[in-house]
Design a protein around this motif. Structure first.
Motif, mmCIF file in Angstrom:
data_model
loop_
_atom_site.group_PDB
_atom_site.id
_atom_site.type_symbol
_atom_site.label_atom_id
_atom_site.label_comp_id
_atom_site.label_asym_id
_atom_site.label_seq_id
_atom_site.Cartn_x
_atom_site.Cartn_y
_atom_site.Cartn_z
ATOM 1 N N UNK A 96 0.914 -1.090 -0.030
ATOM 2 C CA UNK A 96 -0.186 0.063 0.058
ATOM 3 C C UNK A 96 0.679 1.286 -0.110
ATOM 4 N N UNK A 97 2.031 1.188 0.583
ATOM 5 C CA UNK A 97 2.758 2.223 0.614
ATOM 6 C C UNK A 97 3.998 2.540 -0.151
ATOM 7 N N UNK A 98 4.712 3.549 -0.842
ATOM 8 C CA UNK A 98 5.477 3.619 -1.829
ATOM 9 C C UNK A 98 6.863 2.862 -1.385
ATOM 10 N N UNK A 144 11.321 1.651 -11.139
ATOM 11 C CA UNK A 144 10.419 0.504 -11.637
ATOM 12 C C UNK A 144 9.486 -0.102 -10.803
ATOM 13 N N UNK A 145 10.196 -0.485 -9.550
ATOM 14 C CA UNK A 145 9.210 -1.193 -8.699
ATOM 15 C C UNK A 145 7.932 -0.335 -8.139
ATOM 16 N N UNK A 202 0.705 0.506 -10.709
ATOM 17 C CA UNK A 202 -0.005 -0.077 -11.763
ATOM 18 C C UNK A 202 -0.866 -1.420 -11.220
ATOM 19 N N UNK A 203 -0.106 -2.052 -10.510
ATOM 20 C CA UNK A 203 -0.768 -3.336 -9.672
ATOM 21 C C UNK A 203 -2.119 -2.821 -8.920
ATOM 22 N N UNK A 204 -1.798 -1.721 -8.327
ATOM 23 C CA UNK A 204 -3.223 -1.037 -7.446
ATOM 24 C C UNK A 204 -4.337 -0.783 -8.378
ATOM 25 N N UNK A 205 -4.047 -0.741 -9.705
ATOM 26 C CA UNK A 205 -5.085 -0.405 -10.730
ATOM 27 C C UNK A 205 -5.574 -1.830 -11.332
ATOM 28 N N UNK A 243 9.158 10.884 -3.320
ATOM 29 C CA UNK A 243 8.455 10.879 -4.630
ATOM 30 C C UNK A 243 7.601 12.094 -4.540
ATOM 31 N N UNK A 244 7.165 12.291 -6.053
ATOM 32 C CA UNK A 244 6.234 13.350 -6.252
ATOM 33 C C UNK A 244 5.481 12.807 -7.399
ATOM 34 N N UNK A 245 4.237 12.821 -7.539
ATOM 35 C CA UNK A 245 3.149 12.976 -8.374
ATOM 36 C C UNK A 245 3.204 13.979 -9.424
#
Ligand SMILES: CCCCCCCCCCCCCC(=O)CSCCNC(=O)CCNC(=O)[C@H](O)C(C)(C)COP(=O)(O)OP(=O)(O)OC[C@H]1O[C@@H](n2cnc3c(N)ncnc32)[C@H](O)[C@@H]1OP(=O)(O)O
Ligand SMILES: CN(C)Cc1n[nH]c2ccc(-c3ccc(F)cc3OCCn3ccnc3)cc12
Length: 392
Positions: A41-43, A158-159, A165-168, A52-54
Motif C-alpha cells: 500500500x505504501x511507496x 520501476x518497482x 500499476x498493480x493497484x489498478x 516521490x512526487x506525482x
C-alpha cells in the motif's frame, strides 16, 4: 566474454536470457495477479535525500519541470550529438490518453532543493498479443538526471511504477528501449529519410555520399510540392469511425498490436498541431476511406553546432494501405512532411515498413529499438514485421 549480470532484471517476471529457446514455457502471463489487498500500500523507499512526487501534467509549472528534465537528461544517440526534445504539448498528449492515471506520472525530487531529478510514466493501453487482448501499462520517459546516474535509482523507480500499476489491477506492461535487457520480444532497426539534406550534413547527422556533390545530394532527395494521390487529405473528427474500422482491420494481421477503439483513435490519431499529423485517402468516387498514414513530431536538440540547435524530425506512426500502394502513400507522407519543414522522416522496420524503406531512399540508422513485455512471455521472439505497435 562474461554474460552481463542483470541483478535487478533477474528478479523480475520477464523472459530471462537463460530461458530463451525453451519452447516448453507457455505463452502468457509469467506470474498470476496478486490479490489487491496484498499489493504493497505504501511507496517503496527512496534514498533518504529524495522523495516521490506525482507530476500533474495539467499543471503548466509541473509540465515545464518535466519538459526541462527530459530536454537536458533524456535519450541521446550513440554519438551524443542529439538528444530528444519532446515538446510540452507532446508530453501532455502522450501522458493523458483516455483512462489515464495521474498516479502513474511519477517524479523524484531532491528533498532540500525540491528539484525534479528523475521521472517514469505509465499510460493504460489494451494490447492484443495474438488472440488475447491484455490490459497493460505502456511505460515510458524513464529518466534520471545525469548527475544521479549509476546509483541504482532505476530499480526502485520501476518497482514503484509497478506497484502503482498493480493497484489498478493491471499486471502486464509494454516498453521499448535502445538497450538490450532481459528479454526483447523483438528488435527493430530504425531508418531515416533525408528531407533537408543540406542541414543534416551540416549538423553531422548525415555525411555527403562518396562521389556526391551537395547539389547532387539535394536533387537526390527532392520531392514534389503536393501529394500525388487523388483524395489525399488531412484526417478530421468526422473520420474517426471510418479510420477506427480501417485501422482495427489492418492491425489484426500483426502478432502484437494496440486494440484501438474510437476514443483511442480520437486521442492518438486526430491531427494535433506540432504533435501528430494524420492523413487519409477518401476515394473521390465512392467516398470510402481506403488508406491512412500518420507521423508524430519529435525534435531532437543538436548538441554543439554553431548554426542549428534543433533537428525537426517526423516519426512514422500508424499507416494503412488497402487501395493506394503503401509506397505511394508513404511518398505522399514524405511530401507533406517536407512541406511542413521537417528535416528528416524516421521509421522503424515494423509492420510493412520494410517494403518501402529502400525505395523511398531511407538510410539505415545506427542503432536498434528493442520491444519488451513485462510479465508476459511470448512463445518465441517475433520478426519486426509481426509487430504492429509504435511507442512514442
Ligand atoms: C505490471 C506493470 C509493470 C510496469 C514496469 C515495467 C518495466 C518498465 C521498465 C522501464 C522501461 C523504460 C522505457 C523507457 O522509458 C524508454 S527507454 C529510455 C530510457 N531513458 C533514457 O535512456 C534517458 C537517458 N538515460 C537515463 O536517464 C539513465 O541512463 C537511465 C534512467 C536509462 C538509467 O539510469 P542509470 O542511473 O544508468 O541506472 P541505475 O539507476 O544505476 O540502474 C541500473 C539498472 O537499470 C537498468 N536499466 C538501464 N536502462 C534501462 C531502461 N531503459 N529500461 C529499463 N531498465 C534499464 C539496468 O539494466 C540496470 O539493471 P540490471 O542491473 O538488472 O541490468
Ligand atoms: C521510443 N521511445 C521509447 C523513445 C526512445 N527511447 N530510446 C530510444 C532509442 C531509439 C529511438 C529511435 C526510434 C526511432 C528512430 F527512427 C530513431 C530512434 O533513435 C535515433 C537515435 N536517437 C536517440 C535520440 N536521438 C536520436 C527511440 C528511443
Amino acid at each position: 566474454s562474461l554474460p552481463k549480470r542483470h541483478k535487478f532484471w533477474e528478479t523480475q517476471p520477464v523472459g530471462q536470457f537463460k530461458d530463451v529457446g525453451d519452447t516448453s514455457l507457455p505463452e502468457g502471463p509469467i506470474e498470476p495477479p496478486t490479490p489487491l489487498s496484498e499489493v504493497k500500500q505504501e511507496p517503496y523507499n527512496l534514498p533518504s535525500q529524495y522523495e516521490w512526487t506525482t507530476c500533474d501534467m495539467d499543471s503548466e509549472e509541473t509540465c515545464n519541470e518535466v519538459y526541462n528534465l527530459l530536454k537536458n537528461n533524456y535519450v541521446e544517440d550513440d554519438e551524443n550529438m542529439f538528444r530528444f526534445n519532446y515538446s510540452k504539448e507532446f508530453l501532455g498528449w502522450a501522458l493523458r490518453p483516455p483512462g489515464y492515471y495521474k498516479s502513474w506520472h511519477i517524479g523524484v525530487r531532491a528533498k532540500t532543493s525540491k528539484k525534479l531529478v528523475a521521472f517514469i510514466t505509465g499510460v493504460p493501453a489494451r494490447i492484443r498479443v495474438r488472440d488475447e487482448v491484455v490490459k497493460m501499462a505502456e511505460i515510458n520517459f524513464l529518466c534520471v538526471h545525469k548527475k544521479l546516474r549509476s546509483k541504482r535509482l532505476v530499480p526502485v523507480m520501476i518497482k514503484e511504477v509497478t506497484r502503482r500499476v498493480h493497484l489498478e489491477n493491471i499486471w502486464q506492461a509494454a516498453y521499448t528501449a535502445g538497450v538490450v535487457l532481459p528479454t526483447p520480444v523483438t528488435t527493430c532497426q530504425y531508418w531515416h529519410r533525408s528531407l533537408n539534406p543540406k542541414k543534416l550534413i551540416d549538423v553531422g547527422f548525415s555525411r555527403l555520399g562518396p562521389r556526391m556533390t551537395m547539389s547532387r545530394t539535394i536533387k537526390l532527395y527532392k520531392l514534389p510540392d503536393q501529394p500525388v494521390t487523388p483524395g489525399f487529405r488531412k484526417m478530421e473528427h468526422r473520420d474517426v469511425p471510418a479510420v477506427t474500422r480501417l485501422l482495427r482491420q489492418y492491425l489484426s494481421q500483426f502478432v502484437v498490436s494496440p486494440d484501438f477503439d474510437e476514443s483511442d483513435v480520437e486521442h492518438w490519431l486526430l491531427p494535433t498541431e506540432d504533435v501528430v499529423d494524420s492523413y487519409l485517402v477518401e476515394s473521390p468516387k465512392t467516398h470510402d476511406i481506403t488508406d491512412f498514414c500518420s507521423f508524430y513530431t519529435l525534435p531532437s536538440s543538436i548538441l554543439g553546432n554553431q548554426n542549428y540547435s534543433i533537428l525537426k524530425a517526423a516519426y512514422s506512426y500508424y499507416n494503412v494501405s488497402t487501395k493506394t500502394p503503401l509506397l505511394q502513400l508513404m511518398n505522399d507522407a514524405l511530401i507533406v512532411a517536407k512541406k511542413k519543414d521537417f528535416d528528416v522522416f524516421n521509421a522503424l522496420d515494423v509492420m510493412h515498413n520494410e517494403s518501402f524503406l529502400k525505395e523511398l531512399k531511407f538510410g539505415p540508422g545506427d542503432g536498434q529499438l528493442h520491444y519488451y513485455l513485462y510479465n508476459y512471455r511470448t512463445r518465441n521472439a517475433l520478426r519486426a514485421s509481426e509487430l504492429g505497435l509504435v511507442l512514442l
